[in-house]
Each structure stands twice: as C-alpha cells, then as structure tokens.
Enzyme design. Structure first.
Site, PDB file in Angstrom:
ATOM      1  N   LYS A   6      -2.482   7.124   1.529  1.00 38.00           N
ATOM      2  CA  LYS A   6      -2.252   7.361   2.956  1.00 38.00           C
ATOM      3  C   LYS A   6      -1.181   8.439   3.067  1.00 38.00           C
ATOM      4  O   LYS A   6       0.002   8.172   3.262  1.00 38.00           O
ATOM      5  CB  LYS A   6      -1.822   6.042   3.632  1.00 38.00           C
ATOM      6  CG  LYS A   6      -2.078   6.030   5.122  1.00 38.00           C
ATOM      7  CD  LYS A   6      -2.092   4.621   5.657  1.00 38.00           C
ATOM      8  CE  LYS A   6      -1.945   4.582   7.174  1.00 38.00           C
ATOM      9  NZ  LYS A   6      -2.913   5.352   7.929  1.00 38.00           N
ATOM     10  N   GLU A  46     -15.888   6.506   6.953  1.00 41.49           N
ATOM     11  CA  GLU A  46     -15.079   5.797   7.946  1.00 41.49           C
ATOM     12  C   GLU A  46     -14.965   6.686   9.166  1.00 41.49           C
ATOM     13  O   GLU A  46     -15.547   7.774   9.190  1.00 41.49           O
ATOM     14  CB  GLU A  46     -13.685   5.503   7.360  1.00 41.49           C
ATOM     15  CG  GLU A  46     -12.953   6.758   6.936  1.00 41.49           C
ATOM     16  CD  GLU A  46     -11.604   6.486   6.269  1.00 41.49           C
ATOM     17  OE1 GLU A  46     -11.020   5.431   6.510  1.00 41.49           O
ATOM     18  OE2 GLU A  46     -11.146   7.366   5.518  1.00 41.49           O
ATOM     19  N   ARG A  68       0.836  -1.211   0.000  1.00 39.71           N
ATOM     20  CA  ARG A  68       0.000   0.000   0.000  1.00 39.71           C
ATOM     21  C   ARG A  68       0.867   1.256   0.000  1.00 39.71           C
ATOM     22  O   ARG A  68       0.537   2.260  -0.639  1.00 39.71           O
ATOM     23  CB  ARG A  68      -0.952  -0.008   1.204  1.00 39.71           C
ATOM     24  CG  ARG A  68      -1.936   1.146   1.163  1.00 39.71           C
ATOM     25  CD  ARG A  68      -3.027   1.028   2.210  1.00 39.71           C
ATOM     26  NE  ARG A  68      -2.505   1.126   3.563  1.00 39.71           N
ATOM     27  CZ  ARG A  68      -3.230   0.961   4.670  1.00 39.71           C
ATOM     28  NH1 ARG A  68      -4.516   0.690   4.578  1.00 39.71           N
ATOM     29  NH2 ARG A  68      -2.682   1.064   5.878  1.00 39.71           N
TER      30      ARG A  68
HETATM   31  N1  PMP Z   1      -8.904   4.981   7.761  1.00 39.17           N
HETATM   32  C1  PMP Z   1      -7.948   5.889   8.006  1.00 39.17           C
HETATM   33  C2  PMP Z   1      -8.206   7.307   7.676  1.00 39.17           C
HETATM   34  C3  PMP Z   1      -6.729   5.489   8.561  1.00 39.17           C
HETATM   35  O1  PMP Z   1      -5.772   6.381   8.790  1.00 39.17           O
HETATM   36  C4  PMP Z   1      -6.520   4.129   8.875  1.00 39.17           C
HETATM   37  C5  PMP Z   1      -5.219   3.666   9.455  1.00 39.17           C
HETATM   38  N2  PMP Z   1      -5.039   4.157  10.751  1.00 39.17           N
HETATM   39  C6  PMP Z   1      -7.570   3.224   8.627  1.00 39.17           C
HETATM   40  C7  PMP Z   1      -8.738   3.684   8.048  1.00 39.17           C
HETATM   41  C8  PMP Z   1      -7.414   1.759   8.919  1.00 39.17           C
HETATM   42  O2  PMP Z   1      -6.502   1.210   8.015  1.00 39.17           O
HETATM   43  P1  PMP Z   1      -5.614  -0.058   8.398  1.00 39.17           P
HETATM   44  O3  PMP Z   1      -6.562  -1.111   8.813  1.00 39.17           O
HETATM   45  O4  PMP Z   1      -4.886  -0.377   7.163  1.00 39.17           O
HETATM   46  O5  PMP Z   1      -4.740   0.355   9.522  1.00 39.17           O
END
Ligand code: PMP
Length: 288
Positions: free
Chosen positions: A149, A182, A50
């Site tokens: 990200k 989210e 990623r």
């Molecule tokens: N959404 C956002 C905005 C995030 O920054 C993150 C990670 N902290 C997630 C969702 C969750 O992603 P992951 O399960 O890959 O940590």
C-alpha cells in the site's frame, strides 16, 4: 486538529514535511486507512501489520515498533476527541537529497491524521454504485506488487478520473491480461446462484482487510466464497455485486458498463452484508 508527526502532536498548521521528503519527490512511502466507530478502532492490529509488511517489502525501516505505532494511533484519535472517523497513517522515506536512492534518507517520517470521512453519499448504500471499466490497468505484480500500500497511487488516481469523467461512481480496474482485479480503492465481490466470488489475489491487487471481513460475513451467512479468475463477463452476468474497503465499507454496485447487474438494485445477500458489516464495526475493535 492535532496531527502526529514523528512522535509529536502538533496543530495542523505546523504539521509539515520537507520538500526534500522522498514521499513527496518519488511517492516513496506507504500508508494505511483505518476507521474507528463508537470509540473503537476497527481491525487496528491488521492495519498495523499490513503497514509493516508494506514497509518490509520496500526496505523501509519504520522508526518505531508496531506496538508504539498502535499506541500512537490511539493517542492521535484521543487528542482529537473523536469517537467516529478515519485515520490516515503515512510513513514516508523521509528527507534526503534529490537523487532516487533512499540511502540519503536516514529518518523516515511517521504521520498520523485523524479526521472524518464519507467516501460515497449515504443513499448509494441503498441504491448502489454505477461502475465503468477503466482504460488504465492495474500494474502487474511483476513491477511493484499491488499488495504494497504505497504512496504511488497514480494508476488509481487516473482510473478514478476516468470513472468520474464517464459519469460513473467507481471504476473497475483490470490487470494486463484483462482479468478483474479491484476498483480504484475497493475490492469487489459478485454473487451468482447463491455463491460468492472475488478475484484471487494473484490477479494483482491489494488484499483488503474489509475483503477478509466480507469473506467472514458471507461464510457466517452460509454463502460459500471462492477466490477465482474473473472477467467482466462474470460481473455482467452476476446476480449481485458489492465493493469493500475501509472507507467505503460494504457498498452495493448495480451496473457495469451500462449493463444492469442482476435486477439493477442491491440484492438480498449484498444487503445483509452491508447491515452485518455495520453491526460488526460498531461492536468490535480496540478501545480508544
Ligand atoms: N484496493 C485498494 C487499491 C485500496 O486502496 C484499498 C483501501 N482503500 C482497498 C482495496 C481496500 O482495502 P481495505 O479493505 O484494507 O481498506
């Protein structure tokens, strides 16, 4: 603490970046948050992959290969003699002039920090989080895609401040159309009549690696999962709700905007997912 900066492990006091780094000046860079448990890094390859996708999307040339990056993460964790903890991997555009253009930044910087983390107090995993809907919206994928990200987390920071200011544990973020995306740093699932629902990525959000694991766990438990367009109404009227994230793991949510979700306590499917996630992270991963 030993921090990896551009190929070298240095003590924390010496782990610095230039004030001309575009990561600092413009939030021009990307990151990953990775967890390791019982001497194994969980989903390391997925996080590295990623990271390179985020880099590609913003035309950032990471100076080392994905294999070298994977080794650098393991080296940093080993150097800190940790068996359980959290890795923050950051790639900035690097040092440049004061203009926006990344053309003045020939050398992107790679920083790896291995430390401890506890995002939410342990009791919240059994009592559940209270959520509020944040006034700040998740930016549309028509601007910078939330799939990247990036170091631009100000929307999420604003939303976190709003959630905390209203006494909630976490904030729900909607997109410009008002659909659920989210939380400030976690993805969201609901359970209704024995089926699981999570927003479709087209709502505009990060496709969490923990979200993928939660989908696998639900499927293994025989719970059908569908990715859909969700509104706050769907959460108000759900039987159960939980959030997923690398740092948060799988954590129940029991209230949204003063409405109790289901019975107002973590439901049976949520509790099984919390437990199963902990079993999985403690038994799989890349050996340190
Ligand atoms: N959404 C956002 C905005 C995030 O920054 C993150 C990670 N902290 C997630 C969702 C969750 O992603 P992951 O399960 O890959 O940590």
């Amino acid at each position: 603490m030993q921090i990896y900066v551009d190929g070298h492990l240095v003590p924390e006091e010496d782990a610095t970046v230039s004030v001309f780094d575009h990561g600092l000046l413009y939030g021009d860079g990307i990151f990953e948050g990775i967890r390791f448990y019982s001497g194994r890094v969980f989903k390391l390859e997925e996080h590295i992959s990623r990271l390179y996708d985020s880099a590609k999307a913003i035309l950032l040339d990471i100076p080392i290969s994905a294999t070298e990056m994977l080794e650098a993460v393991l080296t940093t964790v080993r150097a800190n003699q940790l068996s359980d903890g959290y890795v923050r991997l950051v790639v900035t555009r690097g040092k440049g002039s004061l203009g926006l253009s990344p053309k003045s930044c020939p050398n992107p910087s790679v920083i790896i920090i291995a430390a401890n983390i506890a995002l939410y107090p342990e009791e919240k995993y059994s009592t559940g989080l209270k959520l509020i809907t944040c006034p700040t919206r998740r930016p549309t994928p028509a601007s910078l895609s939330p799939m990247v990200k990036s170091l631009n987390y100000l929307n999420n920071v604003m939303a976190k401040i709003e959630a905390q200011a209203s006494g909630a544990d976490e904030g729900l973020m909607l997109n410009e159309q008002g659909y659920v995306t989210e939380c400030t740093g976690d993805n969201l699932f609901i359970i209704k009549n024995g089926k699981a629902f999570t927003p479709h990525v087209s709502a505009g959000m990060l496709q969490g690696i923990t979200r993928d694991t939660a989908i696998e766990i639900l499927t293994e438990l025989g719970v059908a999962v569908s990715q859909e367009t969700l509104t706050r109404y769907d959460i108000f009227t759900a039987d159960e709700c939980f959030l997923t994230g690398t740092a948060a793991e799988v954590i129940p949510a029991v209230e949204l905007d003063q409405r109790r979700i289901g019975a107002g306590e973590p439901g049976p499917i949520t509790r099984r997912c919390v437990e199963r996630y902990r079993e999985i992270v403690n038994s799989q991963g890349t050996s340190i």
